[in-house]
Design a protein around this motif. Structure first.
Motif, PDB file in Angstrom:
ATOM      1  N   ILE A  24      -6.998   1.216   6.156  1.00 46.61           N
ATOM      2  CA  ILE A  24      -5.838   0.668   5.441  1.00 46.61           C
ATOM      3  C   ILE A  24      -4.841   0.089   6.438  1.00 46.61           C
ATOM      4  O   ILE A  24      -4.355  -1.034   6.279  1.00 46.61           O
ATOM      5  CB  ILE A  24      -5.170   1.758   4.569  1.00 46.61           C
ATOM      6  N   ILE A  27      -4.923  -2.258  -7.385  1.00 41.71           N
ATOM      7  CA  ILE A  27      -4.296  -1.567  -6.252  1.00 41.71           C
ATOM      8  C   ILE A  27      -4.076  -0.100  -6.606  1.00 41.71           C
ATOM      9  O   ILE A  27      -4.534   0.791  -5.905  1.00 41.71           O
ATOM     10  CB  ILE A  27      -2.974  -2.254  -5.831  1.00 41.71           C
ATOM     11  N   ALA A  64      -5.770  -0.832  -1.536  1.00 41.51           N
ATOM     12  CA  ALA A  64      -5.936   0.511  -2.089  1.00 41.51           C
ATOM     13  C   ALA A  64      -6.912   1.296  -1.234  1.00 41.51           C
ATOM     14  O   ALA A  64      -7.846   0.732  -0.664  1.00 41.51           O
ATOM     15  CB  ALA A  64      -6.466   0.424  -3.515  1.00 41.51           C
ATOM     16  N   CYS A  91      -3.761  -3.817   6.745  1.00 40.41           N
ATOM     17  CA  CYS A  91      -2.348  -4.186   6.589  1.00 40.41           C
ATOM     18  C   CYS A  91      -1.913  -5.085   7.743  1.00 40.41           C
ATOM     19  O   CYS A  91      -1.192  -6.057   7.544  1.00 40.41           O
ATOM     20  CB  CYS A  91      -1.461  -2.934   6.547  1.00 40.41           C
ATOM     21  N   THR A 130       0.867  -1.179   0.000  1.00 39.79           N
ATOM     22  CA  THR A 130       0.000   0.000   0.000  1.00 39.79           C
ATOM     23  C   THR A 130       0.901   1.225   0.000  1.00 39.79           C
ATOM     24  O   THR A 130       2.130   1.099  -0.025  1.00 39.79           O
ATOM     25  CB  THR A 130      -0.994  -0.001   1.183  1.00 39.79           C
TER      26      THR A 130
END
Lengths: 471, 471
Positions: free
Chosen positions: B454, B255, B317, B458, B233
């Protein structure tokens, strides 16, 4: 307080509720109870009633089916067969059932009414006219029995030639139906612009109820039937699926099974914007059900409802026979308006879709499988118009939807619980479709897993009522 | 084995890689290494190279920006200002930088080349011609320095007047570029049907690389830049986001951040169907990176790849600035083709959408917010054409997408883990968009929660590499 000052109710009795004289008696008793409004506590007044044709009774089929068969046999018969009155063999069943009801209720009208029907069929009246005569006879017997006033539906409900209800119907109903007497109207049919009888193929007498309810500015409309209200899912699949006491139109529309089928565009469309509540209930006394209790309610279908803060899922729908058409082309997302172009090709070929999840360079179109157009031609046109890198069709798909106003503000929790439960149940793949703040979340799965998924989600969201007796 | 018998590589050096003489030297050294194919182990040959204009160097802006500024100042200048050569103040910076590079590399061409550029600008050449001169000068310096052959892009790459690449370009390139010598081509521009220079506004020199790669039937194309390859990312958000060693075109496209921006329709479109692998790598030696090692690879972007059975999510993304337009009408789902009708209205008003989750009676259209048309007119037309029960616009939305080939066959697990993690992170609502068997799953959330989402995902999908040094 005069009847005309009270909140009015339009009621409808389904075929099972008036399958025989006993059903007519219960319906009559119900019509003379003044129920208590669940929202305001005031006493309401049952002013107008829609009658269906008698449904199945013992080994005898629905009257509507028997009328259809009589018509079809007569129409296809040879001259010789007509002279031998082959069609009367089926009509005799109709005759026997109505005659018995007339005798039991002391109604002398039946022989004349049946004569009109038979002469009409033999005189060349239309199939739709014939099929609507069960309601026409039923309503006249009932009006006589309760001392009410019969109105023929053709005089109250008018349709345009495109099939839509003509708004003039509401004006006619408003001025015709007074509260001095109980008004009795046959369901299922109306009159078109050319003066012909037209039947409501989808929704039947429920459509008539909705139109009359709107016309009289009803405070409540009622559907009386065999089974009580709606269930969280199809009880054939989950026998102890919870009873739903209150549901919104929108929720019922999304669930669409377990009793919620009654809420569709044709039946609820006329009253949706007015927000008239609908009570779906049983006319058969039984465990916890007394149709004559002024406080008895089935499932209340309302425009909005109070949602308990702990409530999440209200009901679950399952669907089978889906197809996915996947169109992939690198860069398709940059081609301005390509989604609209592809869906326009489906529209042109008369194929409507259920949902269409996208990726950056692909569009996946979920079809219910019940399309009228030809899929091959559609795919050929997409191939030549769009020139995709890949064009795949996947069959044997289904879907399970969790529905409820309680999902709106807690959708992540519902997603997490639903997917975790489905994963534990061994389901490994699911398409997802859910709009921000929506009341219905769809998981597209393989068809053979739909029943398993429904049971799994009923357990996860506590939609089973263990007090419901096993058969 | 002759060069013409080996698998060919087309390489491209970005502006950061050739920002100064040191960059040109490294690029030259790289061009004389014959790398080893990661798939076949054979030695490949770097036959053709695309040069960008020098990028930022210290306090000096990109050459392309300086050329643009020179052009704009000259064009807007008064006669008096032109006589006073106001535009030369910016052009002097260009002159200084190229002159220094020329001196360092011992290339005597620079003064003449810059003279042609300045005379062109002052003689009224177009803005696009002017902006493309950085590549034109760069490529000629580099060709001289490595003893290669310079080809002007206008002689190799032709565009149609609708902006598309003319297929004749591939034929021209195939016959023009031989393997007897290293071929050097300026990136970023081509020639249109009228003989004018046109620049590639989107993708720039990467587009040139892709076209040349396809023209020479390259076994591999390379993008040399400052940062090495792609990350799971955006590292600005997640500093230790994992490095991606292999990714498919489709995954990179989904992405779209963390280095994956290089994969778009214009850059990869020309080679997508051929499936030519793309290596995105750094020309700057550093920790674990030696650009001159024949075995060095950055992120390999391939048409397909081997997916470890335990792999789930490859990258994430995030998107901001979304709007949802919700259209609700009771029974809309029964109105044949209404989805296509609504999307056609958006198309007509030049507004493209990202995804459009549906319910039985509503359609929710997610717009990226970067539309050119007028939303108000679109909404007015929907109001009058569709007559919805409700028409709502919700702003301040965003989305987070998890992407990876490993999602395909295990999507329920990914859904369950992602939603559970997001719920634990305090995110309560999310729209869902995921096609059956897709590689990218979208969660539509409120904009202010995108960064949090995000980071959360992750962690959940182990997309952080703790060995990546904190700044």
């Amino acid at each position: 307080m005069g009847n005309h000052e009270r909140g009015l109710i339009a009621s409808k009795f389904g075929g099972d509720s008036v399958a025989n004289a006993g059903g007519f008696r219960m319906a009559a008793d119900i019509m003379f109870v003044d129920p208590i409004s669940i929202t305001t506590g005031e006493q309401l007044y049952r002013q107008s009633v829609i009658l269906s044709a008698p449904g199945k009774d013992g080994n005898s089929d629905k009257i509507t089916n028997l009328l259809r068969d009589t018509f079809d046999i007569f129409t296809k018969a040879s001259e010789f067969e007509r002279r031998n009155k082959v069609h009367r063999k089926v009509f005799d069943q109709i005759d026997r059932r109505f005659t018995q009801i007339g005798l039991d209720l002391g109604c002398p009208l039946v022989p004349d009414l049946l004569n009109v029907v038979l002469e009409g069929i033999e005189g060349g009246r239309s199939r739709q006219w014939t099929m609507s005569r069960g309601e026409w006879v039923s309503a006249q017997i009932f009006a006589y029995f309760i001392g009410g006033k019969f109105y023929d539906a053709v005089d109250l409900i008018k349709t345009k030639n495109n099939g839509e209800i003509s708004p003039v119907s509401y004006e006619i109903i408003r001025s015709a139906l007074t509260s001095n007497v109980k008004n009795v109207i046959p369901g299922y049919y109306a009159e078109d612009e050319d003066g012909n009888v037209v039947t409501f193929e989808r929704g039947g007498s429920d459509v008539s109820l909705s139109i009359v309810g709107r016309g009289i500015d009803a405070r409540l409309i009622e559907i009386w039937k065999k089974l009580n209200g709606m269930r969280a899912t199809d009880p054939i699949l989950v026998e102890d699926a919870k009873f739903i006491s209150n549901i919104t139109y929108d929720e019922a529309r999304e669930i669409g099974i377990g009793g919620a089928e009654v809420v569709n565009k044709d039946t609820v469309g006329p009253i949706y914007r007015q927000g008239i509540p609908l009570d779906v209930k049983s006319s058969f006394a039984g465990k916890g059900i007394n149709p004559l209790d002024p406080n008895y309610h089935g499932t209340m279908v309302t425009k909005t409802r109070v949602v308990d803060p702990t409530e999440r899922v209200l009901g679950i729908a399952g669907k089978k026979g889906y197809l996915a058409v996947d169109i992939r082309k690198f860069g398709i997302n940059d081609e301005y308006g390509v989604g609209a172009r592809i869906l326009e090709i489906f529209r042109k070929h008369k194929i409507s879709y259920e949902y269409d999840p996208t990726q950056k360079d692909s569009l996946s179109i979920m079809l219910s499988g019940k399309y009228n157009g030809t899929l091959d031609e559609t795919l050929n046109e997409i191939q030549s118009e769009i020139d995709p890198d890949r064009l795949d069709v996947t069959g044997n798909l289904g879907a399970v939807c969790v529905v409820g106003e309680g999902i709106k503000d807690n959708s992540m929790e519902v997603e997490a619980r639903a997917t975790a439960a489905l994963a534990r149940a061994g389901i490994k793949k699911a398409a997802l479709n859910y709009p921000f703040g929506g009341i219905s979340m769809t998981f597209g799965i393989e068809e053979y897993q739909v029943d398993n998924a429904i049971r799994t989600l009923c357990n996860e969201f506590s939609l089973r009522d263990l007090s419901i007796k096993k058969k």
